[in-house]
Design a protein around this motif. Structure first.
Motif, mmCIF file in Angstrom:
data_model
loop_
_atom_site.group_PDB
_atom_site.id
_atom_site.type_symbol
_atom_site.label_atom_id
_atom_site.label_comp_id
_atom_site.label_asym_id
_atom_site.label_seq_id
_atom_site.Cartn_x
_atom_site.Cartn_y
_atom_site.Cartn_z
ATOM 1 N N LYS A 112 0.840 -1.183 0.000
ATOM 2 C CA LYS A 112 0.000 0.000 0.000
ATOM 3 C C LYS A 112 0.877 1.235 0.000
ATOM 4 C CE LYS A 112 -4.474 -0.375 2.085
ATOM 5 N NZ LYS A 112 -5.270 -0.149 3.285
ATOM 6 N N LYS A 113 0.435 2.247 -0.668
ATOM 7 C CA LYS A 113 1.173 3.495 -0.647
ATOM 8 C C LYS A 113 0.933 4.192 0.688
ATOM 9 C CE LYS A 113 1.308 4.498 -5.548
ATOM 10 N NZ LYS A 113 0.997 5.479 -6.599
ATOM 11 N N ILE A 114 2.018 4.722 1.262
ATOM 12 C CA ILE A 114 1.916 5.455 2.526
ATOM 13 C C ILE A 114 1.782 6.927 2.201
ATOM 14 C CG2 ILE A 114 3.086 6.039 4.670
ATOM 15 C CD1 ILE A 114 4.475 3.324 4.500
ATOM 16 N N GLU A 115 0.698 7.495 2.669
ATOM 17 C CA GLU A 115 0.437 8.903 2.388
ATOM 18 C C GLU A 115 1.173 9.768 3.411
ATOM 19 O OE1 GLU A 115 -3.367 11.937 2.080
ATOM 20 O OE2 GLU A 115 -3.705 9.792 2.270
ATOM 21 N N SER A 116 1.935 10.734 2.931
ATOM 22 C CA SER A 116 2.692 11.639 3.801
ATOM 23 C C SER A 116 1.939 12.957 3.911
ATOM 24 C CB SER A 116 4.086 11.866 3.213
ATOM 25 O OG SER A 116 4.802 12.759 4.013
ATOM 26 N N ILE A 117 1.597 13.329 5.150
ATOM 27 C CA ILE A 117 0.836 14.560 5.389
ATOM 28 C C ILE A 117 1.670 15.487 6.244
ATOM 29 C CG2 ILE A 117 -1.273 15.522 6.358
ATOM 30 C CD1 ILE A 117 -2.594 12.811 5.968
ATOM 31 N N LYS A 118 1.739 16.734 5.888
ATOM 32 C CA LYS A 118 2.487 17.728 6.661
ATOM 33 C C LYS A 118 1.644 18.180 7.855
ATOM 34 C CE LYS A 118 5.467 19.199 3.073
ATOM 35 N NZ LYS A 118 6.789 18.848 3.367
ATOM 36 N N PRO A 119 2.282 18.511 8.996
ATOM 37 C CA PRO A 119 1.534 18.925 10.199
ATOM 38 C C PRO A 119 0.731 20.208 9.981
ATOM 39 C CG PRO A 119 3.845 18.511 10.719
ATOM 40 C CD PRO A 119 3.702 18.385 9.260
ATOM 41 N N GLU A 120 1.217 21.074 9.111
ATOM 42 C CA GLU A 120 0.498 22.327 8.868
ATOM 43 C C GLU A 120 -0.883 22.067 8.256
ATOM 44 O OE1 GLU A 120 3.716 21.872 7.388
ATOM 45 O OE2 GLU A 120 4.702 22.759 9.134
ATOM 46 N N VAL A 121 -0.981 21.015 7.452
ATOM 47 C CA VAL A 121 -2.249 20.667 6.820
ATOM 48 C C VAL A 121 -3.263 20.236 7.885
ATOM 49 C CG1 VAL A 121 -3.352 19.077 5.210
ATOM 50 C CG2 VAL A 121 -1.109 20.014 4.674
ATOM 51 N N LEU A 122 -2.781 19.539 8.923
ATOM 52 C CA LEU A 122 -3.667 19.058 9.985
ATOM 53 C C LEU A 122 -3.943 20.123 11.050
ATOM 54 C CD1 LEU A 122 -2.069 15.541 10.477
ATOM 55 C CD2 LEU A 122 -4.161 16.086 9.246
ATOM 56 N N GLY A 123 -3.211 21.235 11.003
ATOM 57 C CA GLY A 123 -3.422 22.296 11.979
ATOM 58 C C GLY A 123 -2.758 22.019 13.314
ATOM 59 N N VAL A 124 -1.671 21.255 13.310
ATOM 60 C CA VAL A 124 -0.960 20.911 14.542
ATOM 61 C C VAL A 124 0.128 21.949 14.784
ATOM 62 C CG1 VAL A 124 0.435 19.168 15.694
ATOM 63 C CG2 VAL A 124 -1.423 18.471 14.181
ATOM 64 N N ASP A 125 0.205 22.449 16.019
ATOM 65 C CA ASP A 125 1.201 23.450 16.386
ATOM 66 C C ASP A 125 2.361 22.766 17.101
ATOM 67 O OD1 ASP A 125 2.481 25.826 16.908
ATOM 68 O OD2 ASP A 125 1.235 26.309 18.646
ATOM 69 N N PHE A 126 3.576 22.921 16.578
ATOM 70 C CA PHE A 126 4.750 22.274 17.156
ATOM 71 C C PHE A 126 5.635 23.225 17.938
ATOM 72 C CE2 PHE A 126 3.869 18.863 14.110
ATOM 73 C CZ PHE A 126 4.069 17.772 14.928
ATOM 74 N N THR A 127 5.170 24.380 18.315
ATOM 75 C CA THR A 127 6.001 25.300 19.091
ATOM 76 C C THR A 127 6.159 24.757 20.507
ATOM 77 O OG1 THR A 127 4.049 26.598 19.679
ATOM 78 C CG2 THR A 127 5.315 27.341 17.774
ATOM 79 N N PRO A 128 7.367 24.864 21.090
ATOM 80 C CA PRO A 128 7.576 24.332 22.446
ATOM 81 C C PRO A 128 6.764 25.110 23.481
ATOM 82 C CG PRO A 128 9.544 25.442 21.638
ATOM 83 C CD PRO A 128 8.566 25.423 20.516
ATOM 84 N N ARG A 129 6.192 24.385 24.439
ATOM 85 C CA ARG A 129 5.351 25.012 25.467
ATOM 86 C C ARG A 129 6.050 25.078 26.814
ATOM 87 N NH1 ARG A 129 0.605 21.576 23.272
ATOM 88 N NH2 ARG A 129 -0.091 22.905 21.584
ATOM 89 N N MET A 130 7.186 24.368 26.962
ATOM 90 C CA MET A 130 7.927 24.380 28.215
ATOM 91 C C MET A 130 9.310 24.946 27.982
ATOM 92 S SD MET A 130 7.161 20.981 30.326
ATOM 93 C CE MET A 130 6.156 19.778 29.515
#
Length: 57
Positions: free
Chosen positions: A6-24
């Motif tokens: 099966k082909k593995i679909e690669s999705i960028k975090p920006e498309v999903l609306g995920v924020d990766f900025t550090p919180r601590m």
């Protein structure tokens, strides 16, 4: 028969609306204090007194 891959679909975090900025924030890192050697007691009464002094009892 060979299994189909099966082909593995690669999705960028920006498309999903995920924020990766550090919180601590790490303020400081230090080693724990060195352990102090134990002391021998002569009797049970002395042991109980030392335990009460340390706040255990």
């Amino acid at each position: 028969m060979k299994a189909k891959k099966k082909k593995i679909e690669s999705i960028k975090p920006e498309v999903l609306g995920v924020d990766f900025t550090p919180r601590m924030e790490v303020l400081s890192v230090s080693e724990p204090p060195k352990r102090v050697g134990g002391a021998k007691v002569e009797s049970v009464e002395e042991l109980v007194a030392k335990l009460k002094e340390a706040g255990v009892l």
